[in-house]
Design a protein around this motif. Structure first.
Motif, short mmCIF file in Angstrom:
data_model
loop_
_atom_site.label_atom_id
_atom_site.label_comp_id
_atom_site.label_asym_id
_atom_site.label_seq_id
_atom_site.Cartn_x
_atom_site.Cartn_y
_atom_site.Cartn_z
N ARG A 76 34.01 -43.39 9.68
CA ARG A 76 33.31 -42.17 9.29
C ARG A 76 31.86 -42.48 8.89
O ARG A 76 31.58 -43.52 8.28
CB ARG A 76 34.05 -41.51 8.14
N TYR B 203 35.32 -35.24 17.61
CA TYR B 203 35.82 -36.52 17.10
C TYR B 203 36.27 -37.33 18.30
O TYR B 203 36.46 -36.81 19.41
CB TYR B 203 36.98 -36.30 16.12
N ARG C 298 28.35 -46.32 7.97
CA ARG C 298 29.72 -46.14 8.48
C ARG C 298 30.71 -46.85 7.56
O ARG C 298 30.46 -47.96 7.13
CB ARG C 298 29.84 -46.67 9.91
N CYS D 277 40.76 -38.89 4.70
CA CYS D 277 40.66 -38.78 6.16
C CYS D 277 41.81 -37.99 6.77
O CYS D 277 41.96 -37.97 7.99
CB CYS D 277 40.59 -40.16 6.80
N VAL E 249 40.17 -44.77 10.61
CA VAL E 249 39.22 -43.68 10.76
C VAL E 249 37.85 -44.21 10.34
O VAL E 249 37.67 -44.62 9.20
CB VAL E 249 39.60 -42.45 9.91
N VAL F 40 38.64 -42.25 15.52
CA VAL F 40 40.00 -42.65 15.17
C VAL F 40 40.44 -43.75 16.12
O VAL F 40 40.45 -43.56 17.34
CB VAL F 40 40.98 -41.46 15.25
N LEU G 271 39.87 -34.54 9.41
CA LEU G 271 38.77 -35.25 10.06
C LEU G 271 37.45 -34.54 9.81
O LEU G 271 37.41 -33.33 9.64
CB LEU G 271 39.03 -35.36 11.57
N GLN G 272 36.38 -35.35 9.79
CA GLN G 272 35.04 -34.82 9.68
C GLN G 272 34.34 -34.93 11.04
O GLN G 272 34.82 -35.63 11.94
CB GLN G 272 34.24 -35.62 8.63
N ASP H 199 33.94 -38.25 13.47
CA ASP H 199 34.88 -39.30 13.11
C ASP H 199 35.38 -40.03 14.36
O ASP H 199 35.56 -39.41 15.42
CB ASP H 199 36.09 -38.74 12.36
#
Length: 263
Positions: A194, A150, A200, A217, A192, A226, A220-221, A224
């Protein structure tokens, strides 16, 4: 003695007023002592293109699982119908990369479409394909991310792309790993960004509130981004001017008080 007292007073004022430049926010400030906040236990990471997955197949009969845990070798079907690997095979140490089409190339089973699936869904997919092919019964499938990453940007101590072991990290853990928010951070404006189904989308979090626990969120994936929004320059200048004015006023007040006291 009077001069020493004067200097000590001035230093104390400077130290106290300098605290105004420190962080002026509190995380989860509405969290109540003794109140229970449910923990999400069903969270699972979703698989994306370019992910690398470590997939291991096991069985009570280990020999049956060997062909599904190797790459770059040859396979043969024995008289009993079982598939075995020859001595030239090697383990897939770099994992299985999800290609641009969302597939992984898995031993024996060939191409499997895994993009957009959770880890448990991929486990079920592989298990089903193995059983349908009569390769073995009740296979156990283990899957781990090898490149879960991330990106942290904006008003944090350390900007950059971070990796983590496994596939479970909260927004608060990610901020801590980036060195915490800076004093200029707008704690109620943490975005966030994603990737979802080839597009997106942005979610905005307020880290002052326990509502963040319920956000999609909070965990987190993969991939991601931030972004912690900083306070605007104009507001920073206003705050700096106010701090300087307050410091000067405090110093002047102390000096006048001391001069009046020693007369």
């Amino acid at each position: 003695m009077n001069k020493q007292f004067l200097w000590a007073s001035l230093i104390a004022v400077l130290l106290l007023t300098s605290c105004a430049s420190r962080k002026n926010f509190v995380y989860l400030q509405d969290m109540q002592l003794g109140e229970k906040y449910p923990v999400e236990t069903s969270y699972e990471a979703v698989i994306h293109k370019d992910d690398r997955l470590n997939i291991t197949v096991s069985n009570k009969n280990p020999e049956l699982a060997i062909p599904f845990n190797v790459s770059g070798g040859n396979f043969k079907v024995g008289a009993d119908g079982n598939v075995t690997a020859d001595n030239s095979t090697r383990t897939n140490e770099n994992g299985y990369r999800v290609d641009a089409s969302g597939n992984i190339d898995f031993p024996i089973l060939g191409k499997l479409y895994v993009e957009g699936l959770t880890v448990s869904q991929v486990k079920e997919l592989i298990k089903k394909r193995i059983e349908e092919g009569n390769y073995m019964n009740d296979p156990l499938i283990s899957i781990e991310f090898l490149n879960f990453k991330y990106t942290m940007l904006g008003a944090v101590a350390n900007n950059g792309t971070f990796t983590t072991n496994g596939d479970r990290i909260t927004i608060l853990e990610a901020i801590a790993k980036a060195g915490d928010l800076s004093a200029k951070a707008k704690v109620d404006r943490v975005a966030v960004i994603r990737e979802v189904n080839g597009e997106r989308e942005m979610h905005m979090l307020d880290l002052r509130s326990t509502d963040v626990f319920d956000s999609p969120c909070f965990y987190l994936q993969q991939n991601d981004i931030v972004y912690v929004e900083p306070r605007y320059r104009k507001k920073d200048n206003e705050d700096r001017g106010w701090q300087i004015g307050t410091t000067l006023l405090s110093i002047a007040t102390v000096v006048c008080s001391i001069l009046w006291a020693i007369k």
